[in-house]
Design a protein around this motif. Structure first.
Motif, PDB file in Angstrom:
ATOM      1  N   ARG A 201      35.228  41.803  31.289  1.00  0.00           N
ATOM      2  CA  ARG A 201      36.263  40.764  31.288  1.00  0.00           C
ATOM      3  C   ARG A 201      37.058  40.810  29.976  1.00  0.00           C
ATOM      4  O   ARG A 201      38.272  40.619  29.973  1.00  0.00           O
ATOM      5  CB  ARG A 201      35.626  39.390  31.488  1.00  0.00           C
TER       6      ARG A 201
ATOM      7  N   LEU B 291      35.175  45.031  40.323  1.00  0.00           N
ATOM      8  CA  LEU B 291      33.837  44.494  40.113  1.00  0.00           C
ATOM      9  C   LEU B 291      33.897  43.015  39.722  1.00  0.00           C
ATOM     10  O   LEU B 291      33.070  42.206  40.169  1.00  0.00           O
ATOM     11  CB  LEU B 291      33.110  45.305  39.040  1.00  0.00           C
ATOM     12  N   LEU B 292      34.869  42.636  38.909  1.00  0.00           N
ATOM     13  CA  LEU B 292      35.012  41.232  38.526  1.00  0.00           C
ATOM     14  C   LEU B 292      35.345  40.372  39.734  1.00  0.00           C
ATOM     15  O   LEU B 292      34.868  39.229  39.849  1.00  0.00           O
ATOM     16  CB  LEU B 292      36.084  41.088  37.447  1.00  0.00           C
TER      17      LEU B 292
ATOM     18  N   GLU C 140      32.157  39.920  41.566  1.00  0.00           N
ATOM     19  CA  GLU C 140      31.286  38.998  40.842  1.00  0.00           C
ATOM     20  C   GLU C 140      31.684  37.548  41.110  1.00  0.00           C
ATOM     21  O   GLU C 140      30.837  36.680  41.340  1.00  0.00           O
ATOM     22  CB  GLU C 140      31.349  39.275  39.342  1.00  0.00           C
ATOM     23  N   ALA C 141      32.995  37.298  41.085  1.00  0.00           N
ATOM     24  CA  ALA C 141      33.469  35.933  41.307  1.00  0.00           C
ATOM     25  C   ALA C 141      33.079  35.426  42.690  1.00  0.00           C
ATOM     26  O   ALA C 141      32.663  34.283  42.858  1.00  0.00           O
ATOM     27  CB  ALA C 141      34.988  35.879  41.135  1.00  0.00           C
TER      28      ALA C 141
ATOM     29  N   PHE D  48      30.521  36.544  44.500  1.00  0.00           N
ATOM     30  CA  PHE D  48      29.061  36.390  44.512  1.00  0.00           C
ATOM     31  C   PHE D  48      28.666  35.053  43.893  1.00  0.00           C
ATOM     32  O   PHE D  48      27.863  34.303  44.454  1.00  0.00           O
ATOM     33  CB  PHE D  48      28.403  37.539  43.735  1.00  0.00           C
ATOM     34  N   GLU D  49      29.238  34.735  42.726  1.00  0.00           N
ATOM     35  CA  GLU D  49      28.907  33.477  42.063  1.00  0.00           C
ATOM     36  C   GLU D  49      29.321  32.287  42.909  1.00  0.00           C
ATOM     37  O   GLU D  49      28.615  31.278  42.974  1.00  0.00           O
ATOM     38  CB  GLU D  49      29.587  33.417  40.687  1.00  0.00           C
TER      39      GLU D  49
ATOM     40  N   SER E  55      40.302  37.526  38.025  1.00  0.00           N
ATOM     41  CA  SER E  55      39.297  36.593  38.555  1.00  0.00           C
ATOM     42  C   SER E  55      38.869  35.553  37.528  1.00  0.00           C
ATOM     43  O   SER E  55      37.760  35.022  37.597  1.00  0.00           O
ATOM     44  CB  SER E  55      38.063  37.359  39.078  1.00  0.00           C
TER      45      SER E  55
END
Length: 296
Positions: free
Chosen positions: A2, A67-68, A71-72, A74-75, A134
């Motif tokens: 990030r 990937l970010l 990740e967002a 997933f969270e 993201s």
């Protein structure tokens, strides 16, 4: 990752530190670590001229952004199963909207739910970069300029109007022509894209006014008009429990046939939009329908 994406977006180490709200040393440490692990420099660093990605950096950034985004999502999904820490809605908005209506809208969204809110206020290029990285789940902005996703949702059309001092000779009129304003001093909301849009409106009248006061703050525009610096052209007014106009200000519609911007809500999820964003979009549309165009 990030931090490194932020360096690319802002074009500098210092800009990334401000955007990520962290020390420059942490940004530099992330860059050095990534350079060592990749076996190549990700950025050309030029004193006083900022940084630019190398070919290796471009490849890194492309993968990092994907990937970010993952990740967002997933969270966001895991928040549904987390009963200790409340989920957080991270939303960006065009800077003036933060005082004009966003708290009122977000209060309705969070009412009765254990949801915290982080509001990021910025100019449209910033909003788009935050969305791409993201940093935010969604943005609320005008459809002025390029870059909004194709599936952005329109919320409300907001025609331009004139903001005047209560003692202005034209304040007693029910509506105003742009041509009647061009010889008066102008107070300009000087944000990127916004200022170009506002000044272009006067091309229809055939003459641009003299700019007497220029500011990047919506509230400073209102204060300048109230203090007699001149009139201003705006699209939104405060909604609900925000800061109302003072008694020294009046707003009047413009009768000219002008382009009308639309407030949009946008995200990067495409057809895989999470339920909370679908709910936010529907609530935002009903919010503007309920208060009606006369209120904003």
């Amino acid at each position: 990752m990030r931090y490194i994406v932020s360096v690319a977006e802002t074009g500098s180490i210092a800009g990334a530190a401000r955007q990520c709200r962290i020390a420059q040393s942490s940004i530099l440490a992330a860059l050095d670590l990534a350079d060592n692990e990749m076996g190549a420099r990700l950025f050309d660093r030029r004193p006083s001229r900022g940084v630019s990605p190398t070919p290796a950096g471009e490849r890194f950034l492309s993968s990092a952004r994907r990937l970010l985004n993952a990740e967002a999502e997933f969270e966001r999904t895991m928040d549904r199963h987390n009963h200790v820490t409340p989920p957080i809605l991270r939303i960006g908005c065009f800077e003036p909207f933060g005082a004009l209506f966003m708290p009122e809208l977000l209060q309705r969204f969070t009412e009765g739910a254990n949801i915290a809110v982080e509001l990021y206020e910025g100019e449209q290029p910033q909003l788009l970069s935050w969305l791409e990285a993201s940093i935010v789940d969604a943005i609320v902005t005008y459809d002025i300029g390029a870059g909004l996703p194709d599936d952005a949702v329109p919320l409300a059309r907001v025609p331009a109007h004139v903001l005047m001092h209560v003692n202005d000779p034209m304040a007693n009129q029910g509506a105003v022509h742009l041509a009647d304003l061009v010889n008066s001093p102008f107070v300009l909301l000087d944000l990127p894209q916004t200022s170009a849009y506002l000044l272009t409106l006067f091309d229809i009248a055939g003459k641009r006014p003299r700019i007497a006061f220029k500011t990047r703050s919506y509230d400073a525009v209102r204060a300048a008009v109230a203090c007699g610096f001149g009139f201003s052209i705006l699209n939104m007014r405060p909604v609900g429990r925000g800061s109302p106009d003072s008694v020294m200000l009046v707003r009047r519609p413009l009768v000219d046939n002008l382009p009308v911007p639309t407030i949009m809500i946008a995200d990067r999820y495409g057809t895989a939009k999470p339920a909370f964003l679908r709910r936010l979009s529907l609530l935002a549309k009903s919010f503007f329908e309920e208060i009606g165009p006369n209120a904003f």
